[in-house]
Write a protein that holds these residues in place. Structure first.
Motif, PDB file in Angstrom:
ATOM      1  N   LYS A 193      30.914  43.031  38.915  1.00  0.00           N
ATOM      2  CA  LYS A 193      30.776  43.756  40.252  1.00  0.00           C
ATOM      3  C   LYS A 193      31.311  45.146  40.068  1.00  0.00           C
ATOM      4  CE  LYS A 193      34.398  43.335  43.176  1.00  0.00           C
ATOM      5  NZ  LYS A 193      34.696  44.849  43.235  1.00  0.00           N
ATOM      6  N   ALA A 194      30.713  45.878  40.958  1.00  0.00           N
ATOM      7  CA  ALA A 194      30.962  47.444  40.739  1.00  0.00           C
ATOM      8  C   ALA A 194      32.755  47.570  40.905  1.00  0.00           C
ATOM      9  CB  ALA A 194      30.007  48.339  41.588  1.00  0.00           C
ATOM     10  N   ALA A 195      33.276  48.528  40.411  1.00  0.00           N
ATOM     11  CA  ALA A 195      34.475  48.750  40.555  1.00  0.00           C
ATOM     12  C   ALA A 195      34.767  49.255  41.978  1.00  0.00           C
ATOM     13  CB  ALA A 195      35.239  49.616  39.377  1.00  0.00           C
ATOM     14  N   SER A 196      36.124  49.109  42.483  1.00  0.00           N
ATOM     15  CA  SER A 196      36.573  49.351  43.554  1.00  0.00           C
ATOM     16  C   SER A 196      35.823  49.437  44.927  1.00  0.00           C
ATOM     17  CB  SER A 196      36.852  51.084  43.486  1.00  0.00           C
ATOM     18  OG  SER A 196      37.710  51.176  42.336  1.00  0.00           O
ATOM     19  N   GLU A 197      35.131  48.174  44.931  1.00  0.00           N
ATOM     20  CA  GLU A 197      34.216  47.816  45.960  1.00  0.00           C
ATOM     21  C   GLU A 197      34.378  46.369  46.484  1.00  0.00           C
ATOM     22  OE1 GLU A 197      29.794  48.611  47.249  1.00  0.00           O
ATOM     23  OE2 GLU A 197      29.849  47.739  45.387  1.00  0.00           O
ATOM     24  N   ALA A 198      35.023  46.359  47.625  1.00  0.00           N
ATOM     25  CA  ALA A 198      34.964  45.058  48.233  1.00  0.00           C
ATOM     26  C   ALA A 198      33.759  44.474  48.546  1.00  0.00           C
ATOM     27  CB  ALA A 198      36.198  44.787  49.260  1.00  0.00           C
ATOM     28  N   ILE A 199      33.397  43.124  48.510  1.00  0.00           N
ATOM     29  CA  ILE A 199      32.111  42.517  49.012  1.00  0.00           C
ATOM     30  C   ILE A 199      32.644  41.595  49.877  1.00  0.00           C
ATOM     31  CG2 ILE A 199      30.085  41.245  48.285  1.00  0.00           C
ATOM     32  CD1 ILE A 199      29.914  43.268  45.941  1.00  0.00           C
ATOM     33  N   THR A 200      32.021  41.317  50.943  1.00  0.00           N
ATOM     34  CA  THR A 200      32.300  40.049  52.105  1.00  0.00           C
ATOM     35  C   THR A 200      31.342  38.944  51.700  1.00  0.00           C
ATOM     36  OG1 THR A 200      30.621  41.264  53.597  1.00  0.00           O
ATOM     37  CG2 THR A 200      33.060  41.900  53.802  1.00  0.00           C
ATOM     38  N   GLU A 201      31.898  37.823  51.978  1.00  0.00           N
ATOM     39  CA  GLU A 201      31.079  36.567  51.755  1.00  0.00           C
ATOM     40  C   GLU A 201      29.844  36.690  52.772  1.00  0.00           C
ATOM     41  OE1 GLU A 201      32.094  31.835  52.133  1.00  0.00           O
ATOM     42  OE2 GLU A 201      32.789  33.337  53.718  1.00  0.00           O
ATOM     43  N   GLY A 202      28.480  36.504  52.071  1.00  0.00           N
ATOM     44  CA  GLY A 202      27.334  36.361  52.718  1.00  0.00           C
ATOM     45  C   GLY A 202      26.625  37.771  53.012  1.00  0.00           C
ATOM     46  N   ALA A 203      27.216  38.691  52.335  1.00  0.00           N
ATOM     47  CA  ALA A 203      26.602  40.349  52.528  1.00  0.00           C
ATOM     48  C   ALA A 203      25.437  39.977  51.317  1.00  0.00           C
ATOM     49  CB  ALA A 203      27.913  41.227  52.015  1.00  0.00           C
ATOM     50  N   THR A 204      24.668  40.889  51.830  1.00  0.00           N
ATOM     51  CA  THR A 204      23.523  41.077  50.804  1.00  0.00           C
ATOM     52  C   THR A 204      23.824  42.055  49.748  1.00  0.00           C
ATOM     53  OG1 THR A 204      21.701  40.918  52.558  1.00  0.00           O
ATOM     54  CG2 THR A 204      21.050  42.219  50.714  1.00  0.00           C
ATOM     55  N   ALA A 260      26.229  37.315  48.402  1.00  0.00           N
ATOM     56  CA  ALA A 260      27.733  36.826  47.720  1.00  0.00           C
ATOM     57  C   ALA A 260      27.908  35.663  48.372  1.00  0.00           C
ATOM     58  CB  ALA A 260      28.709  38.009  48.156  1.00  0.00           C
ATOM     59  N   THR A 261      28.163  34.686  47.851  1.00  0.00           N
ATOM     60  CA  THR A 261      28.669  33.297  48.081  1.00  0.00           C
ATOM     61  C   THR A 261      30.147  33.144  48.532  1.00  0.00           C
ATOM     62  OG1 THR A 261      29.005  32.613  46.110  1.00  0.00           O
ATOM     63  CG2 THR A 261      26.850  32.010  47.152  1.00  0.00           C
ATOM     64  N   GLU A 262      30.877  34.122  47.998  1.00  0.00           N
ATOM     65  CA  GLU A 262      32.292  34.451  48.169  1.00  0.00           C
ATOM     66  C   GLU A 262      32.534  35.644  48.395  1.00  0.00           C
ATOM     67  OE1 GLU A 262      34.189  32.672  45.023  1.00  0.00           O
ATOM     68  OE2 GLU A 262      33.545  30.408  45.416  1.00  0.00           O
ATOM     69  N   ALA A 263      33.651  35.931  49.151  1.00  0.00           N
ATOM     70  CA  ALA A 263      34.355  37.459  49.189  1.00  0.00           C
ATOM     71  C   ALA A 263      34.838  37.750  47.838  1.00  0.00           C
ATOM     72  CB  ALA A 263      35.257  37.473  50.171  1.00  0.00           C
ATOM     73  N   ALA A 264      34.621  38.894  47.539  1.00  0.00           N
ATOM     74  CA  ALA A 264      35.232  39.588  46.276  1.00  0.00           C
ATOM     75  C   ALA A 264      36.094  40.911  46.712  1.00  0.00           C
ATOM     76  CB  ALA A 264      34.133  40.109  45.375  1.00  0.00           C
ATOM     77  N   ALA A 265      37.290  40.974  46.132  1.00  0.00           N
ATOM     78  CA  ALA A 265      38.365  42.176  46.815  1.00  0.00           C
ATOM     79  C   ALA A 265      37.706  43.268  45.933  1.00  0.00           C
ATOM     80  CB  ALA A 265      39.553  41.658  46.492  1.00  0.00           C
ATOM     81  N   ALA A 266      38.337  44.280  46.366  1.00  0.00           N
ATOM     82  CA  ALA A 266      37.770  45.721  45.448  1.00  0.00           C
ATOM     83  C   ALA A 266      38.391  45.455  44.045  1.00  0.00           C
ATOM     84  CB  ALA A 266      38.456  46.812  46.293  1.00  0.00           C
ATOM     85  N   ALA A 267      39.514  44.988  43.862  1.00  0.00           N
ATOM     86  CA  ALA A 267      40.177  44.746  42.482  1.00  0.00           C
ATOM     87  C   ALA A 267      39.391  43.551  41.551  1.00  0.00           C
ATOM     88  CB  ALA A 267      41.618  44.459  42.484  1.00  0.00           C
ATOM     89  N   ASP A 268      38.570  42.933  42.173  1.00  0.00           N
ATOM     90  CA  ASP A 268      37.894  41.911  41.335  1.00  0.00           C
ATOM     91  C   ASP A 268      36.809  42.399  40.367  1.00  0.00           C
ATOM     92  OD1 ASP A 268      39.496  39.756  42.614  1.00  0.00           O
ATOM     93  OD2 ASP A 268      37.844  39.513  43.997  1.00  0.00           O
ATOM     94  N   THR A 269      36.535  41.889  39.469  1.00  0.00           N
ATOM     95  CA  THR A 269      35.496  42.411  38.511  1.00  0.00           C
ATOM     96  C   THR A 269      34.146  41.603  38.360  1.00  0.00           C
ATOM     97  OG1 THR A 269      36.311  41.151  36.612  1.00  0.00           O
ATOM     98  CG2 THR A 269      37.245  43.409  36.924  1.00  0.00           C
ATOM     99  N   THR A 270      34.250  40.525  39.225  1.00  0.00           N
ATOM    100  CA  THR A 270      33.035  39.805  39.376  1.00  0.00           C
ATOM    101  C   THR A 270      32.788  39.255  40.829  1.00  0.00           C
ATOM    102  OG1 THR A 270      34.187  37.661  38.830  1.00  0.00           O
ATOM    103  CG2 THR A 270      33.232  38.996  37.235  1.00  0.00           C
TER     104      THR A 270
END
Length: 110
Positions: free
Chosen positions: A60-71, A93-103
């Protein structure tokens, strides 16, 4: 009337490596405006398997949060999934990913 002949189920497709480098198993592969994941190593000029359906954990791109279900989209330059619209729609995205997450877990579009 036009006819079609059944070829394969389509979760995994045949993919010929027309690049100048070997594709490793589990490598993210861009073909046209689509995204797949190599099922096996594919030598240059050879045909191998490419997963185009399923859920895959991807960088996942650094410093970017992604919400569950987001394209989500694939940034080929960064080699990472992003929520910022781009040329290659990866899936959602099948799960949310926080900005700090790497995947992030991505359901491919097929």
């Amino acid at each position: 009337m036009s006819k079609a002949e059944y070829w394969q189920r389509g979760e995994v497709i045949d993919f010929t490596n027309n690049t100048d480098a070997k594709i490793d198993a589990n490598e993210i592969v861009v073909f046209g405006k689509r995204l797949g994941v190599a099922g096996t190593p594919i030598e240059v000029g050879e045909t191998g398997s490419l997963h185009v359906f399923g859920v895959f954990e991807m960088p996942k791109a650094a410093s970017e949060a992604i919400t569950e279900g987001a394209t989500v989209y694939y940034d080929a330059t960064a080699g990472a999934i992003t929520a910022t619209a781009g040329d290659i729609t990866a899936g959602y995205a099948t799960e949310a990913a926080a900005a700090a997450d790497t995947t992030v877990k991505v359901k491919l579009l097929g």
